[in-house]
Design an enzyme around this catalytic site. Structure first.
Site, mmCIF file in Angstrom:
data_model
loop_
_atom_site.group_PDB
_atom_site.id
_atom_site.type_symbol
_atom_site.label_atom_id
_atom_site.label_comp_id
_atom_site.label_asym_id
_atom_site.label_seq_id
_atom_site.Cartn_x
_atom_site.Cartn_y
_atom_site.Cartn_z
ATOM 1 C CE LYS A 13 51.702 37.531 45.872
ATOM 2 N NZ LYS A 13 51.447 38.368 47.192
ATOM 3 N NE ARG A 88 55.981 33.445 48.701
ATOM 4 C CZ ARG A 88 54.803 33.742 48.578
ATOM 5 N NH1 ARG A 88 53.842 33.674 46.274
ATOM 6 N NH2 ARG A 88 53.784 33.415 49.436
ATOM 7 N NE ARG A 127 43.637 35.195 53.203
ATOM 8 C CZ ARG A 127 45.152 34.518 52.559
ATOM 9 N NH1 ARG A 127 45.002 35.302 50.647
ATOM 10 N NH2 ARG A 127 45.834 34.834 53.317
ATOM 11 N NE ARG A 133 46.741 31.286 52.441
ATOM 12 C CZ ARG A 133 47.546 31.797 52.175
ATOM 13 N NH1 ARG A 133 46.575 31.928 50.754
ATOM 14 N NH2 ARG A 133 48.723 32.382 52.104
ATOM 15 N NE ARG A 144 51.254 34.904 54.635
ATOM 16 C CZ ARG A 144 49.881 34.516 54.485
ATOM 17 N NH1 ARG A 144 48.892 34.088 55.513
ATOM 18 N NH2 ARG A 144 49.209 34.836 53.463
HETATM 19 P P1 AP5 Z 1 44.735 38.266 47.818
HETATM 20 O O1 AP5 Z 1 44.302 38.098 46.800
HETATM 21 O O2 AP5 Z 1 44.943 36.882 48.675
HETATM 22 O O3 AP5 Z 1 46.424 38.981 48.181
HETATM 23 P P2 AP5 Z 1 47.576 37.321 47.573
HETATM 24 O O4 AP5 Z 1 48.618 38.478 47.900
HETATM 25 O O5 AP5 Z 1 47.190 36.658 47.128
HETATM 26 O O6 AP5 Z 1 48.178 37.251 49.661
HETATM 27 P P3 AP5 Z 1 48.450 35.433 49.518
HETATM 28 O O7 AP5 Z 1 48.366 35.559 51.224
HETATM 29 O O8 AP5 Z 1 47.848 35.105 49.146
HETATM 30 O O9 AP5 Z 1 49.719 35.893 49.919
HETATM 31 P P4 AP5 Z 1 50.957 35.198 50.612
HETATM 32 O O10 AP5 Z 1 51.955 35.373 49.340
HETATM 33 O O11 AP5 Z 1 51.550 35.093 51.425
HETATM 34 O O12 AP5 Z 1 50.341 33.185 49.908
HETATM 35 P P5 AP5 Z 1 50.688 32.089 48.627
HETATM 36 O O13 AP5 Z 1 49.684 31.421 48.308
HETATM 37 O O14 AP5 Z 1 51.648 32.634 47.401
HETATM 38 O O15 AP5 Z 1 43.976 38.609 49.528
HETATM 39 C C1 AP5 Z 1 44.208 38.953 50.813
HETATM 40 C C2 AP5 Z 1 42.786 39.137 51.094
HETATM 41 O O16 AP5 Z 1 42.380 40.318 50.697
HETATM 42 C C3 AP5 Z 1 41.604 37.993 50.730
HETATM 43 O O17 AP5 Z 1 40.734 37.424 51.392
HETATM 44 C C4 AP5 Z 1 40.563 39.135 49.640
HETATM 45 O O18 AP5 Z 1 39.617 38.538 49.637
HETATM 46 C C5 AP5 Z 1 41.172 40.713 50.560
HETATM 47 N N1 AP5 Z 1 41.852 41.560 49.262
HETATM 48 C C6 AP5 Z 1 41.870 41.349 48.115
HETATM 49 N N2 AP5 Z 1 41.682 42.361 47.154
HETATM 50 C C7 AP5 Z 1 41.437 43.226 48.805
HETATM 51 C C8 AP5 Z 1 41.156 44.929 48.297
HETATM 52 N N3 AP5 Z 1 41.478 46.143 47.204
HETATM 53 N N4 AP5 Z 1 40.343 45.184 49.108
HETATM 54 C C9 AP5 Z 1 40.118 44.404 50.297
HETATM 55 N N5 AP5 Z 1 40.125 43.148 50.826
HETATM 56 C C10 AP5 Z 1 40.980 42.583 49.807
HETATM 57 O O19 AP5 Z 1 51.504 31.615 49.490
HETATM 58 C C11 AP5 Z 1 51.300 31.141 51.101
HETATM 59 C C12 AP5 Z 1 52.888 30.000 51.172
HETATM 60 O O20 AP5 Z 1 53.465 29.071 49.938
HETATM 61 C C13 AP5 Z 1 53.617 30.716 51.455
HETATM 62 O O21 AP5 Z 1 54.183 31.390 52.446
HETATM 63 C C14 AP5 Z 1 54.663 29.497 51.417
HETATM 64 O O22 AP5 Z 1 55.105 29.279 52.247
HETATM 65 C C15 AP5 Z 1 54.785 28.592 50.185
HETATM 66 N N6 AP5 Z 1 54.609 29.486 48.654
HETATM 67 C C16 AP5 Z 1 54.473 29.755 47.533
HETATM 68 N N7 AP5 Z 1 54.706 30.155 46.527
HETATM 69 C C17 AP5 Z 1 56.444 29.661 46.869
HETATM 70 C C18 AP5 Z 1 57.504 30.150 46.593
HETATM 71 N N8 AP5 Z 1 57.781 30.514 45.123
HETATM 72 N N9 AP5 Z 1 58.166 29.755 46.675
HETATM 73 C C19 AP5 Z 1 58.364 29.291 48.140
HETATM 74 N N10 AP5 Z 1 57.089 29.705 48.900
HETATM 75 C C20 AP5 Z 1 55.584 29.738 48.287
HETATM 76 MG MG MG Z 2 47.086 34.573 47.320
#
Ligand code: AP5
Ligand code: MG
Length: 188
Positions: A13, A88, A127, A133, A144
């Site tokens: 994402k 979410r 990552r 992270r 997660r």
């Molecule tokens: P990346 O692009 O970072 O993927 P992502 O879907 O953004 O994954 P995240 O780990 O950021 O998602 P998340 O939902 O757990 O975390 P968030 O920050 O939202 O890609 C992942 C990796 O793969 C990277 O290294 C990238 O380079 C690589 N990659 C990408 N595409 C690729 C491809 N095609 N091929 C190979 N490699 C690739 O949330 C974190 C925390 O914040 C949550 O756990 C929660 O505690 C809190 N939080 C955030 N939003 C909310 C909310 N709305 N409500 C409540 N809590 C929240």
């Molecule tokens: Mg992300």
């Protein structure tokens, strides 16, 4: 254009939203990134959110609503936006509808990015080594994924019920996924 990106942790994402931001000049709104900034800066929100993030649990909805309302009030949002990581759960989806209705900027489309579980574990483990992270540990990744399946996956139905949901395959090269995303945005 106003887009919600849905998908499990590691589905890409953040990566895809950043590319779309450059290409279409849409505001990239990542609630995870906003929260990580708040934690780094030790704001009150950051202090309240940290323990949930460290465990891979959702930060409470009332804290998230304040954060997203503030971000949606900023001027760049007038050009359109990509929401990455919000909503979410179903309560957040409903709260978001109300905020967007109030500001006259309803969602146009929700794109769900699908990736298999082995790929997720591979990407996030990689990552963890490259970026360190704090929530990319095996135990927290597992939680997660559980939280995603239980609370976030049903959000797709919220948009599907309105005929706004499109799915794309998130496997393969980053540029190929971006092309699928652009195609999905163009499909009427
Ligand atoms: P990346 O692009 O970072 O993927 P992502 O879907 O953004 O994954 P995240 O780990 O950021 O998602 P998340 O939902 O757990 O975390 P968030 O920050 O939202 O890609 C992942 C990796 O793969 C990277 O290294 C990238 O380079 C690589 N990659 C990408 N595409 C690729 C491809 N095609 N091929 C190979 N490699 C690739 O949330 C974190 C925390 O914040 C949550 O756990 C929660 O505690 C809190 N939080 C955030 N939003 C909310 C909310 N709305 N409500 C409540 N809590 C929240
Ligand atoms: Mg992300």
């Amino acid at each position: 254009m106003r887009i919600v990106l849905l998908g499990p942790p590691g589905s890409g994402k953040g990566t895809q939203a950043a590319l779309l931001h450059e290409r279409l000049d849409l505001a990239h709104i990542s609630t995870g990134a906003l929260l990580r900034d708040a934690v780094d800066q030790q704001t009150e929100l950051g202090q309240q959110a940290q323990r949930y993030m460290d465990a891979g649990n959702l930060v409470p909805d009332d804290l998230m609503l304040g954060l997203i309302e503030e971000r949606l009030g900023q001027p760049d949002v007038a050009n359109g936006f990509i929401l990455d990581g919000y909503p979410r759960n179903l309560a957040q989806a409903e709260a978001l509808d109300a905020v967007l209705e109030r500001i006259g900027q309803p969602v146009d489309v929700a794109i769900s990015v699908t990736v298999n579980e082995q790929e997720i574990v591979d990407r996030l483990s990689k990552r963890a080594i490259e970026e360190g992270r704090s929530d990319d540990t095996e135990e927290v990744i597992r939680n997660r994924l559980r939280v995603y399946a239980e609370q976030t996956a049903p959000v797709a139905g919220h948009y599907a019920a309105r005929g706004q949901l499109r799915e794309i395959d998130g496997m393969g090269a980053i540029d190929d996924v971006q092309q699928r995303l652009l195609d999905a945005l163009q499909a009427g």
